[in-house]
Design a protein around this motif. Structure first.
Motif, PDB file in Angstrom:
ATOM      1  N   MET A   1       0.843  -1.181   0.000  1.00  0.00           N
ATOM      2  CA  MET A   1       0.000   0.000   0.000  1.00  0.00           C
ATOM      3  C   MET A   1       0.886   1.241   0.000  1.00  0.00           C
ATOM      4  N   SER A   2       0.562   2.199  -0.833  1.00  0.00           N
ATOM      5  CA  SER A   2       1.377   3.409  -0.939  1.00  0.00           C
ATOM      6  C   SER A   2       1.185   4.292   0.295  1.00  0.00           C
ATOM      7  N   LEU A   3       2.121   5.193   0.491  1.00  0.00           N
ATOM      8  CA  LEU A   3       2.056   6.111   1.626  1.00  0.00           C
ATOM      9  C   LEU A   3       0.791   6.964   1.546  1.00  0.00           C
ATOM     10  N   GLU A   4       0.464   7.425   0.348  1.00  0.00           N
ATOM     11  CA  GLU A   4      -0.731   8.259   0.188  1.00  0.00           C
ATOM     12  C   GLU A   4      -1.999   7.471   0.525  1.00  0.00           C
ATOM     13  N   ALA A   5      -2.050   6.203   0.155  1.00  0.00           N
ATOM     14  CA  ALA A   5      -3.207   5.369   0.484  1.00  0.00           C
ATOM     15  C   ALA A   5      -3.302   5.156   1.995  1.00  0.00           C
TER      16      ALA A   5
END
Length: 87
Positions: free
Chosen positions: A1-5
């Motif tokens: 999972m990306s940091l923004e997510a």
């Protein structure tokens, strides 16, 4: 999972706390969220009588110079810590 997510997920989880965090905790969440989404605070400082606005402005200004990524990471960490206490 990306940091923004992870950041977006943490921001949603904060809205669903069953108990209200302390004012200091809420100020930290606000400041980190604003730094992550808007960057450095360049808004005019609120007047003396706007105590709430002044506290929020000062908390956000304290994060000046912090990168978007660092603010997002700190927000996610704080939200996760508070979730254990208030969710």
């Amino acid at each position: 999972m990306s940091l923004e997510a992870k950041f977006n997920e943490a921001a949603e989880s904060v809205k669903n706390f069953k108990k209200r965090p302390s004012d200091d905790e809420l100020l930290q969440l606000y400041a980190l969220f604003k730094q992550a989404t808007d960057g450095d605070n360049h808004k005019e400082k609120p007047g003396m009588l706007d105590l709430k606005g002044k506290a929020k402005w000062e908390a956000w200004s304290d994060k000046k110079g912090q990168s978007k990524e660092v603010a997002m990471e700190a927000y996610v960490a704080l939200a996760n810590k508070l979730e254990a206490r208030y969710a």
